[in-house]
Design an enzyme around this catalytic site. Structure first.
Site, mmCIF file in Angstrom:
data_model
loop_
_atom_site.group_PDB
_atom_site.id
_atom_site.type_symbol
_atom_site.label_atom_id
_atom_site.label_comp_id
_atom_site.label_asym_id
_atom_site.label_seq_id
_atom_site.Cartn_x
_atom_site.Cartn_y
_atom_site.Cartn_z
ATOM 1 N N ALA C 11 0.799 -1.173 0.135
ATOM 2 C CA ALA C 11 -0.059 -0.091 -0.222
ATOM 3 C C ALA C 11 1.000 1.113 0.273
ATOM 4 O O ALA C 11 0.509 2.148 0.756
ATOM 5 C CB ALA C 11 -0.930 -0.132 1.248
ATOM 6 N N PHE C 113 16.540 18.465 -11.769
ATOM 7 C CA PHE C 113 16.967 17.151 -11.138
ATOM 8 C C PHE C 113 17.999 16.503 -12.079
ATOM 9 O O PHE C 113 18.199 16.795 -13.267
ATOM 10 C CB PHE C 113 15.667 16.419 -10.964
ATOM 11 C CG PHE C 113 15.615 15.853 -9.668
ATOM 12 C CD1 PHE C 113 15.551 14.349 -9.358
ATOM 13 C CD2 PHE C 113 15.428 16.797 -8.441
ATOM 14 C CE1 PHE C 113 15.616 14.221 -8.047
ATOM 15 C CE2 PHE C 113 15.120 16.275 -7.084
ATOM 16 C CZ PHE C 113 15.167 15.059 -7.086
ATOM 17 N N GLN C 229 20.462 0.377 -8.544
ATOM 18 C CA GLN C 229 21.002 1.913 -8.502
ATOM 19 C C GLN C 229 21.470 2.095 -7.243
ATOM 20 O O GLN C 229 21.066 2.016 -6.203
ATOM 21 C CB GLN C 229 20.013 2.896 -8.816
ATOM 22 C CG GLN C 229 20.390 4.338 -8.745
ATOM 23 C CD GLN C 229 19.211 5.303 -9.134
ATOM 24 O OE1 GLN C 229 18.596 5.624 -8.248
ATOM 25 N NE2 GLN C 229 19.110 5.706 -10.236
ATOM 26 N N HIS C 231 22.669 5.449 -5.171
ATOM 27 C CA HIS C 231 22.573 6.769 -5.033
ATOM 28 C C HIS C 231 23.546 7.437 -4.975
ATOM 29 O O HIS C 231 24.321 6.966 -3.793
ATOM 30 C CB HIS C 231 21.256 7.039 -4.152
ATOM 31 C CG HIS C 231 20.870 8.365 -4.241
ATOM 32 N ND1 HIS C 231 21.616 9.686 -3.766
ATOM 33 C CD2 HIS C 231 19.716 8.756 -4.726
ATOM 34 C CE1 HIS C 231 20.917 10.705 -3.842
ATOM 35 N NE2 HIS C 231 19.603 10.294 -4.479
ATOM 36 N N LEU C 241 19.401 8.663 3.041
ATOM 37 C CA LEU C 241 19.573 9.228 1.609
ATOM 38 C C LEU C 241 19.645 10.707 1.945
ATOM 39 O O LEU C 241 18.891 11.258 2.794
ATOM 40 C CB LEU C 241 18.019 8.802 0.916
ATOM 41 C CG LEU C 241 17.851 9.599 -0.123
ATOM 42 C CD1 LEU C 241 18.673 9.168 -1.356
ATOM 43 C CD2 LEU C 241 16.451 9.409 -0.596
ATOM 44 N N GLU C 244 18.647 14.050 -3.809
ATOM 45 C CA GLU C 244 19.100 14.770 -5.111
ATOM 46 C C GLU C 244 18.796 16.088 -5.180
ATOM 47 O O GLU C 244 19.454 17.031 -5.941
ATOM 48 C CB GLU C 244 18.681 13.740 -6.414
ATOM 49 C CG GLU C 244 19.318 14.454 -7.571
ATOM 50 C CD GLU C 244 19.284 13.223 -8.620
ATOM 51 O OE1 GLU C 244 19.687 12.188 -8.286
ATOM 52 O OE2 GLU C 244 18.450 13.216 -9.634
ATOM 53 N N ARG C 275 22.157 9.298 -12.124
ATOM 54 C CA ARG C 275 22.763 8.688 -11.024
ATOM 55 C C ARG C 275 24.002 7.890 -11.033
ATOM 56 O O ARG C 275 24.857 7.964 -10.186
ATOM 57 C CB ARG C 275 21.789 8.131 -10.241
ATOM 58 C CG ARG C 275 20.887 9.206 -9.465
ATOM 59 C CD ARG C 275 19.714 8.559 -9.027
ATOM 60 N NE ARG C 275 18.863 9.561 -8.168
ATOM 61 C CZ ARG C 275 17.738 9.530 -7.568
ATOM 62 N NH1 ARG C 275 17.315 8.056 -7.254
ATOM 63 N NH2 ARG C 275 17.071 10.254 -7.136
ATOM 64 N N HIS C 342 20.090 1.729 -3.323
ATOM 65 C CA HIS C 342 19.064 2.628 -3.218
ATOM 66 C C HIS C 342 17.921 1.995 -3.782
ATOM 67 O O HIS C 342 16.804 2.319 -3.416
ATOM 68 C CB HIS C 342 19.467 4.085 -3.843
ATOM 69 C CG HIS C 342 18.136 5.027 -3.949
ATOM 70 N ND1 HIS C 342 17.707 5.544 -2.558
ATOM 71 C CD2 HIS C 342 17.533 5.871 -4.771
ATOM 72 C CE1 HIS C 342 16.773 6.300 -2.743
ATOM 73 N NE2 HIS C 342 16.574 6.667 -4.082
ATOM 74 N N ARG C 377 17.558 4.716 -13.423
ATOM 75 C CA ARG C 377 16.629 5.409 -13.193
ATOM 76 C C ARG C 377 16.869 7.035 -12.755
ATOM 77 O O ARG C 377 17.753 6.962 -12.136
ATOM 78 C CB ARG C 377 15.663 5.004 -11.906
ATOM 79 C CG ARG C 377 14.465 5.887 -11.685
ATOM 80 C CD ARG C 377 13.503 5.117 -10.377
ATOM 81 N NE ARG C 377 14.050 5.163 -9.074
ATOM 82 C CZ ARG C 377 14.503 6.314 -8.735
ATOM 83 N NH1 ARG C 377 13.856 7.476 -9.110
ATOM 84 N NH2 ARG C 377 14.787 6.263 -7.317
#
Lengths: 374, 304, 564
Positions: C11, C113, C229, C231, C241, C244, C275, C342, C377
């Site tokens: 969810a 970004f 990935q 990060h 984290l 970015e 990334r 990540h 990504r």
């Protein structure tokens, strides 16, 4: 690495036994979190310790507990800080308060927290017409509401709410902060209805006992009590809702009392909060207070003269302050969450105090009834 | 020391014994009280609820008047009410944080009264003054009637203990333990009980009377169960809900309470040798019989 | 037995979005999650969501950036759909109440970004994931009469019938320990990624690859599993984290010489290259001796160059993270970061409607691989992915349920899973502890399957994973109770993680080239001729991962050299 002793509150409902304390020694660097300590104990010695946790970074809101009597997130509390607050060199961790305990440090949030959130209709009820693209709203209004939207539903405020402790039906800090998230949002169409509902509720916004516990507890700076006060402000000032709980009347009575007297004339305040000395609401209150009044008179704590006469009058300076401030067209409200402090803004001093003021008049305006922010 | 003294409203109204006892105790502590008789109510958080700017301006006025005394040689501003401390600190936080806003408020002060508030006023409650300005050692040295065998429960009042960052409470200034420290410095026994840092309920006495009195009754009851002889509080509004309303609170929680509640200057005054009568203990709704007996028994003991 | 048109497992953003979409189409919906929905890991996403909402922008530009970002492994038809539908989705989110940051004209503000040719990232300070997730949950609460919520229910298996169709799932009510079979016409997996296979990771403790493993066990193929990935900016000590968005606001990356080394690797985009490029750049600096920190394993992220007021307004959360978890005031000093695991671009293979090859089984969000992210990504594309494909899967599943009889899932799987739980609880204390095996798995994967990989390292990893799978069979737990037994769930999650880890390693071994996030020092070049294809891993009835390939869909953009 350093050693710490954790004292955890354990409870296993299927055992039929009462809750008990369980001590674990852990070794971690002092700046690590209490959650990491508990997880180490779980990993190394006792996998049955029950605690909700997920992100470890104070954003998911799972690990709400009480550490040395203070509510907060286990992942957000450093071991050395927790130790400093301990009375006996042990870091004590118990489940949050005001909610039934399911097991160990896991409480039933559905039964209390989420029920109350649902109670305030926590979804945007769109102002029509809904535009094709985004609603055009001021930057400040979105930042303002983001303060309450920052709530991660951890329950720390609910855990220690003192009103809820004596009145379990109190809607509570988390739910009321959530209500402000919509009352403060210019895109919501039901500001007045929401406020009417929560003002008239006997356990609504006027049952907050103003104790600051929720502000202290919140790990995200939501300051629920401040949001509750904003709800009261908007309900009273913008929509003139005269609730049956005397909340608005009390506020108005206090404000006028100082305008007239400069100092608080208590004898007027109580009856005026009910609507005046002879109002039908006030009479039963005054009658029920007669024994106290009699005692107070006997002890010469108060005198009839002192009560009926007004020995203090507001100095002219005070009256003029009222004239100027109350006479403004728009309410001026400084929200440090939005503006930051001078120190924060050293490079970019705030331009003008009245720039981007959102109109305080709710009716019919696009930007709604949110208190203006400076 | 000399202080710009803000006595608050209720200390001169329904708890006049607070004002009186402070006046008697001050000279014994070498505090000269310069009363700010033109100053106004702090708003008790209720005016701020209605309008932050109004509360900020009214308190800026009081600060400005205090600063006039400070410019004349007073050391700092002192209040004798937790609620004043908290309400004023909240306003001061806003005024000090933002020069633009402060200028805006000062415009009003100038127009209304020819006053000006300069940021950074030091405003301390009598409790903080005792610990931070006078010092516990000095206080102990002045004690004539140690509170030996008097079991005292501290009741702080929310406005003076939360939020901790606004009130300057940290490891160096553990202001939320000062009442206990003062009681001990005066020779008394500190009673630990659940309600010491909780809410007396006064803010909602007109809006949810039941919840208000339940709080007062519960915390008083906790103190009874912990065998306290009396409570001491630095807040006259708390005093109203704990003393004046005690009979109703007792009814709300369905038990006898009979817990006397002292104002902080009264407790200090007893230890410094003043009599209960001088300190206005006879005006309380809940007769502080145990305390008066204690003081008289000790007085009888001293010099015997 | 509970029976619904659509059963959604997980969810987070994808799951909740699917639930709302399916309910709107008139389907009966069950939304199930092993944690309360707002605890889902979507909540931790920070920087923003991409969409070409600016009238001067074009979704094709967004699509091209995404294709390039994917190092041309992304399926362009899916990418086109995602980027074309993005503006509408963002407006929808704004209408249901998301408090997007505004510009001075009151419009949705857009920030820069990584890998984007134009500013197109809508954001809410640096808590965009939380803002979106909580607003979606508000809508789920609003529609509580049509969306049945099963909060804190843990799925142990999917139920596949004899025809090979997915007809439901077996789940355990965590609070009581009781287990039940749920029937459904359609099941949508939305259970997120598998970050806990790595240590450290930015991912939450709940990210144990449940859905990936469940689909795999049921015979569905996994795709692009080697694409992990790393990060560029995670806190050195605990893997947290740092968004970015900090670099989007102008922060710099500095090596031990105080130099902005990205100049060497990506002279155009600098810190805002994709990334994988940035992570490799950092790792190279570290390996070549220009790292910072006591062991030279970090890089400085300097946010002091961003105006303090802007930092406090738009990066409030990382101010707190810096203060609370690293003791650093990011407005006054640089903070030490390093690349950290990540996100997993790979996952359960689906088509553009979220459908897997198993009839009745869908997947959306990080658990799925459509693929829109290919080999890497772009930041702020994940939030978009979850919502676009969550919605599509929900709608498609709802439509599939019309005119379809409700299946009755057999209790056979329930019996097996109950037995499995009993077996775990009965294990003697002679094996290893679950936590030990998990720890070894995490450090092994982070050592051999990270930014730079090679054949021998990957083989070592595979050996370790195989050994750990054996040891996991006798891993014991302490909690033998039924109420909120997190211990036994941890043992089941360990099995899920090991399945995912094996698929990741096998895929990384298989791809003998470097593309996107996979960099093989023994095959350092991209090789379109031989490797412009997806690597699929499936079980095919036995316990060994089988490798096959599937083509990359190319519509508009032919592969080209990828420079930033």
């Amino acid at each position: 690495m350093a050693e710490f002793t954790l004292r955890l509150r354990r409870y296993d409902p299927s055992s039929g036994e009462a809750p008990y304390w369980d001590e674990h020694t852990i070794d971690l660097e002092p700046h690590r979190s209490v959650l990491e300590g508990i997880l180490q104990a779980k990993a190394r010695t006792d996998g049955s310790i029950g605690i909700r946790c997920s992100c470890r970074a104070a954003i998911c809101g799972s690990c709400g507990v009480r550490i040395n009597g203070q509510p907060g997130l286990a992942c957000h509390t450093h071991l050395d800080v927790a130790l400093a607050r301990s009375k006996d060199g042990v870091i004590e961790v118990e489940p949050m308060g005001n909610m039934p305990v399911i097991k160990d440090l896991i409480v039933d949030m559905d039964a209390v927290h989420w029920k109350k959130i649902q109670r305030v209709s926590p979804w945007l009820i769109n102002k029509e017409p809904v535009p094709e693209r985004e609603y055009i709203v001021s930057r400040e209004s979105m930042i303002d509401v983001t303060q309450t939207a920052a709530c991660i539903q951890c329950g720390a405020c609910v855990s220690d709410c003192l009103s809820m402790e004596v009145d379990p039906e109190f809607v509570g800090p988390a739910a009321l902060a959530k209500a402000y998230r919509f009352v403060g949002d210019p895109r919501d169409a039901k500001h007045e209805q929401r406020l009417k509902d929560l003002s008239e509720d006997r356990h609504g916004i006027y049952s907050c006992t103003h104790c600051f516990k929720c502000i202290e507890a919140c790990p995200k700076g939501v300051a629920p009590m401040n949001q509750i006060m904003r709800l009261r402000r908007i309900a009273g000032n913008d929509f003139h809702i005269e609730d049956r709980n005397n909340g608005e009347r009390h506020e108005r009575a206090f404000v006028k009392n100082i305008q007239r007297n400069g100092l608080l004339h208590e004898a007027d305040l109580l009856p005026d909060s009910y609507g005046g000395k002879f109002s039908p609401r006030a009479v039963p209150e005054l009658l029920s207070s007669l024994p106290i009044v009699a005692t107070a008179l006997r002890r010469r704590k108060m005198t009839i003269g002192g009560a009926l006469l007004h020995p203090h009058k507001a100095p002219d300076g005070v009256k003029r302050i009222y004239d100027i401030v109350e006479g403004r067209d728009e309410r001026v409200e400084l929200n440090l969450y939005i503006t930051g402090t001078d120190e924060d803004n050293a490079e970019n001093p705030i331009q003008s105090v009245t720039q981007d003021v959102v109109t305080a008049d709710a009716a019919g305006s696009d930007t709604g009834g949110a208190g203006s922010s400076v | 020391m000399r202080v710009a003294y803000w006595p608050g409203c209720v200390s001169r109204g329904f708890t006049a014994e607070l004002h009186g006892s402070m006046a008697k105790v001050a000279p014994l502590l070498d505090i000269e009280l310069v009363e700010l008789d033109r100053a106004n109510c702090c708003g008790a958080g209720v005016i701020a609820e209605h309008s932050q700017e109004l509360a900020d301006t009214l308190n800026a006025r009081t600060f400005a008047l205090a600063q006039q005394e400070i410019n004349n040689g007073a050391d700092l501003m002192m209040n004798i009410c937790s609620t004043c401390q908290g309400a004023q600190s909240e306003c001061q936080q806003r005024l000090d944080a933002n020069a633009e806003y402060r200028a805006h408020v000062n415009e009003t002060l100038q127009a209304s009264d020819g006053l000006e508030y300069q940021d950074g006023i030091v405003n301390k409650n009598f409790l903080w003054v005792l610990v931070e300005e006078i010092g516990l050692e000095q206080l102990t040295s002045l004690v004539k009637r140690p509170l030996t065998d008097l079991r005292v429960g501290p009741f702080y009042g929310c406005y003076i203990v939360r939020p901790t960052d606004r009130l300057g409470i940290d490891a160096e200034n553990p202001r939320d333990t000062y009442l206990g420290q003062v009681i001990e410095a005066l020779g008394g026994t500190v009673i630990d009980y659940a309600g010491s840092h909780k809410c007396c309920g006064f803010p909602i006495i007109t809006m949810n009377k039941e919840a208000s009195l339940q709080q007062a009754g519960r915390h008083l009851g906790d103190a009874v169960d912990a065998d306290a002889d009396c409570l001491v509080t630095p807040c006259p509004l708390c005093h109203l809900n704990l003393d004046l309303q005690q009979p109703m609170a007792a009814k709300a929680v369905g038990r006898d309470l009979d817990m006397p509640v002292l104002h902080l200057p009264q407790l200090v005054g007893l230890a410094l040798g003043l009599t209960p009568k001088e300190l206005g203990l006879q005006h309380h709704v809940v007769k502080p019989t145990s305390v008066i007996d204690w003081s008289q028994s000790v007085v009888a003991g001293v010099g015997a | 037995m509970p029976a619904h048109d659509v059963l959604i497992i997980g969810a987070g953003l994808a799951g909740q979005r699917a639930a709302l979409a399916a309910a709107q189409k008139g389907a009966t919906v069950a939304l199930m999650s092993k944690v309360h929905p707002v605890r889902s890991h979507s909540v931790a996403a920070a920087g923003g969501i991409n969409a070409a909402v600016n009238p001067a922008d074009d979704w094709r530009s967004h699509a091209y950036d995404t294709v390039k970002g994917s190092d041309f492994l992304g399926d362009q038809d899916a990418i086109e759909i995602m980027c074309r539908e993005a503006p509408g989705e963002v407006m929808h989110l704004e209408h249901i109440g998301v408090t997007f940051h505004r510009n001075d004209r009151g419009e949705i503000d857009l920030r820069a970004f990584g890998g984007a040719s134009m500013k197109r990232t809508a954001y809410v300070a640096d808590i965009t994931g939380q803002a979106l997730l909580h607003v979606l949950y508000e809508q789920v609460m609003k529609h509580h009469e049509v969306i049945d919520r099963f909060e804190e229910w843990f799925v142990s298996s999917l139920v596949i019938d004899e025809q090979g169709t997915c007809v439901g799932a077996v789940a355990r009510e965590i609070r009581s320990g009781k287990m039940e079979t749920f029937s459904a016409k359609n099941v949508i997996l939305a259970s997120g990624g598998a970050g806990q296979c790595f240590k450290p990771t930015t991912n939450a403790l709940i990210c144990t690859g449940d859905g990936i493993a469940q689909a795999y066990q049921a015979g569905a193929p996994l795709m692009d599993m080697e694409m992990i990935q790393y990060h560029p900016t995670t806190l050195a000590e605990n893997g947290f984290l740092i968004t970015e968005g900090a670099r989007g606001e102008g922060a710099h990356l500095l090596n031990s010489e105080g130099a902005r080394f990205m100049e060497k690797y990506a002279p155009n985009k600098m810190e805002l290259a994709s990334r994988d490029v940035v992570s490799r750049a950092e790792q190279t600096e570290i390996l070549e001796g220009r790292g910072v920190g006591p062991e030279g394993t970090g890089i400085w992220l300097d946010i002091t160059v961003v105006p303090k007021k802007r930092t406090l307004e738009a990066l409030r959360e990382i101010v707190n993270i810096g203060k609370d978890f690293a003791g650093v005031d990011i407005t006054a000093e640089p903070i030490m970061i390093q690349p950290g695991m990540h996100y997993i671009m790979g996952g359960v293979k689906t088509d553009i409607n979220g459908a897997t090859p198993i009839p009745g089984l869908y997947a959306a969000g990080e658990v799925a691989c459509v693929s829109v992210h290919g080999g890497n990504r772009l930041g702020a594309n994940s939030l978009l992915d979850t919502l676009i494909f969550g919605r599509r899967a929900g709608e498609h599943a709802a439509e599939r349920s019309y005119n379809m009889a409700m299946p009755t899932a057999s209790d056979e799987r329930l019996a097996i899973d109950r037995e499995r739980v009993a077996e775990i609880l009965a294990r003697p204390r002679t094996g290893r502890r679950v936590s030990e095996i998990k720890e070894e798995l995490g450090t092994t994967m982070n050592r051999y399957v990270a930014v730079f990989r090679d054949e021998s390292g990957l083989q070592s990893a595979h050996e370790v994973v195989r050994r750990l799978k054996e040891e996991a069979r006798t891993a014991y737990v302490d909690d033998k109770g039924t109420v909120f037994n997190q211990d036994v769930l941890g043992a089941i999650e360990l099995d899920y993680m090991l399945d995912c880890a094996e698929a990741i390693v096998v895929a990384a071994l298989e791809r003998k080239e470097s593309r996107g996030a996979q960099f093989r020092t023994d095959f350092p070049d991209r090789n379109d001729e031989e490797w412009l294809k997806h690597i699929d891993i499936a079980r095919n009835g036995d316990d060994e991962p089988h490798v096959s390939y599937s083509p990359v869909t190319i519509t508009q953009w032919q592969p080209e050299e990828r420079k930033y």
